[in-house]
Write a protein that holds these residues in place. Structure first.
Motif, PDB file in Angstrom:
ATOM      1  N   LYS A   7      42.919  34.081  24.646  1.00 48.38           N
ATOM      2  CA  LYS A   7      43.852  33.364  25.149  1.00 48.38           C
ATOM      3  C   LYS A   7      43.139  32.125  25.866  1.00 48.38           C
ATOM      4  O   LYS A   7      41.977  32.169  26.196  1.00 48.38           O
ATOM      5  CB  LYS A   7      44.358  34.140  26.305  1.00 48.38           C
ATOM      6  N   ASN A   8      43.887  31.055  25.760  1.00 52.19           N
ATOM      7  CA  ASN A   8      43.417  29.904  26.670  1.00 52.19           C
ATOM      8  C   ASN A   8      44.257  29.647  27.666  1.00 52.19           C
ATOM      9  O   ASN A   8      45.609  29.442  27.520  1.00 52.19           O
ATOM     10  CB  ASN A   8      43.852  28.649  25.552  1.00 52.19           C
ATOM     11  N   ILE A  24      38.831  30.705  28.306  1.00 47.28           N
ATOM     12  CA  ILE A  24      38.894  31.295  27.069  1.00 47.28           C
ATOM     13  C   ILE A  24      38.369  32.712  27.316  1.00 47.28           C
ATOM     14  O   ILE A  24      37.152  32.897  27.711  1.00 47.28           O
ATOM     15  CB  ILE A  24      38.129  30.772  25.782  1.00 47.28           C
ATOM     16  N   THR A  25      39.600  33.695  26.958  1.00 51.00           N
ATOM     17  CA  THR A  25      39.087  35.133  27.249  1.00 51.00           C
ATOM     18  C   THR A  25      39.699  35.723  25.884  1.00 51.00           C
ATOM     19  O   THR A  25      40.440  35.579  25.358  1.00 51.00           O
ATOM     20  CB  THR A  25      39.553  35.714  28.566  1.00 51.00           C
ATOM     21  N   PRO A  26      39.145  37.236  25.938  1.00 53.01           N
ATOM     22  CA  PRO A  26      39.865  38.103  24.975  1.00 53.01           C
ATOM     23  C   PRO A  26      41.399  38.262  25.399  1.00 53.01           C
ATOM     24  O   PRO A  26      41.454  38.180  26.762  1.00 53.01           O
ATOM     25  CB  PRO A  26      38.986  39.268  24.750  1.00 53.01           C
ATOM     26  N   ALA A  27      42.176  38.615  24.514  1.00 54.95           N
ATOM     27  CA  ALA A  27      43.640  38.804  24.995  1.00 54.95           C
ATOM     28  C   ALA A  27      43.769  40.043  25.891  1.00 54.95           C
ATOM     29  O   ALA A  27      44.815  40.009  26.530  1.00 54.95           O
ATOM     30  CB  ALA A  27      44.302  38.939  23.641  1.00 54.95           C
ATOM     31  N   ASN A  28      42.647  41.067  25.609  1.00 55.65           N
ATOM     32  CA  ASN A  28      42.970  42.247  26.727  1.00 55.65           C
ATOM     33  C   ASN A  28      42.655  41.865  28.277  1.00 55.65           C
ATOM     34  O   ASN A  28      43.031  42.809  28.940  1.00 55.65           O
ATOM     35  CB  ASN A  28      42.056  43.383  26.204  1.00 55.65           C
ATOM     36  N   ILE A  29      42.279  40.770  28.572  1.00 57.95           N
ATOM     37  CA  ILE A  29      41.914  40.503  29.980  1.00 57.95           C
ATOM     38  C   ILE A  29      43.285  39.916  30.447  1.00 57.95           C
ATOM     39  O   ILE A  29      44.000  38.795  30.012  1.00 57.95           O
ATOM     40  CB  ILE A  29      40.940  39.378  30.150  1.00 57.95           C
ATOM     41  N   ARG A 123      32.797  31.257  19.301  1.00 59.86           N
ATOM     42  CA  ARG A 123      33.393  30.211  18.248  1.00 59.86           C
ATOM     43  C   ARG A 123      34.751  29.844  18.876  1.00 59.86           C
ATOM     44  O   ARG A 123      35.475  28.600  18.845  1.00 59.86           O
ATOM     45  CB  ARG A 123      33.686  30.839  16.862  1.00 59.86           C
ATOM     46  N   ASN A 124      35.609  30.861  19.558  1.00 60.49           N
ATOM     47  CA  ASN A 124      36.910  30.381  20.019  1.00 60.49           C
ATOM     48  C   ASN A 124      36.869  29.509  21.082  1.00 60.49           C
ATOM     49  O   ASN A 124      37.656  28.725  21.520  1.00 60.49           O
ATOM     50  CB  ASN A 124      37.628  31.857  20.230  1.00 60.49           C
ATOM     51  N   GLU A 125      35.701  29.848  22.110  1.00 57.18           N
ATOM     52  CA  GLU A 125      35.503  28.749  23.080  1.00 57.18           C
ATOM     53  C   GLU A 125      35.316  27.660  22.726  1.00 57.18           C
ATOM     54  O   GLU A 125      36.006  26.422  23.127  1.00 57.18           O
ATOM     55  CB  GLU A 125      34.371  29.449  23.989  1.00 57.18           C
ATOM     56  N   ALA A 126      34.571  27.219  21.504  1.00 55.88           N
ATOM     57  CA  ALA A 126      34.431  26.063  20.891  1.00 55.88           C
ATOM     58  C   ALA A 126      35.619  25.349  20.377  1.00 55.88           C
ATOM     59  O   ALA A 126      36.040  24.183  20.762  1.00 55.88           O
ATOM     60  CB  ALA A 126      33.310  26.000  20.027  1.00 55.88           C
TER      61      ALA A 126
END
Length: 151
Positions: A7-8, A24-29, A123-126
């Protein structure tokens, strides 16, 4: 229930629509856990607009410690529905909060969508960082094209 992906979460400037901070976090947060990372003490406004997921006493305490003014949506509960006045106030707050949805709408409609196929948080954060920066560039171009010309 399992959630997959990332998630952004963003903090935007309410006056101009620029992304000021993001996480940016994993969707479960849960979104509410990101509030401390998204608060921007350098913002000229000290108001915080958020949905009712943030309407808890601990968030109110956090905001008051940071000298922010809470404009978080009120939440009803079972057998304790919101009053008409609270519903009207939430409607007014929603008009401001809609600015955040415009950012995600622009990303979806004009910037190739919100889906990422990157593996791993780094990679997702970038990827999201570059997408957020590109949004700010597009927003800047839109702002200067509508700015009055100073002679």
């Amino acid at each position: 229930m399992n959630y997959f992906g990332y998630k952004n979460s963003i903090c935007i400037d309410v006056d101009h629509g620029f992304i000021r901070r993001y996480a940016i976090t994993p969707a479960n947060i849960h979104d509410s856990q990101l509030l401390p990372r998204l608060l921007d003490p350098e913002n000229e406004h000290d108001y915080v607009w958020a949905d009712s997921a943030y309407s808890d006493e601990c968030f109110e305490d956090l905001l008051s410690l940071g000298r922010f003014e809470s404009l978080i949506h009120e939440k009803g509960a079972r057998n304790h529905p919101l009053s008409d006045a609270a519903k009207d106030l939430n409607r007014v707050k929603s008009a401001i909060r809609a600015c955040v949805e415009h950012v995600f709408g622009c990303m979806t409609m004009s910037m190739g969508g919100m889906l990422t196929r990157k593996i791993g948080l780094a990679r997702n954060e970038a990827w999201w960082g570059l997408k957020n920066m590109a949004y700010n560039f597009l927003r800047y171009l839109q702002c200067i094209s509508h700015a009055p010309v100073v002679a």
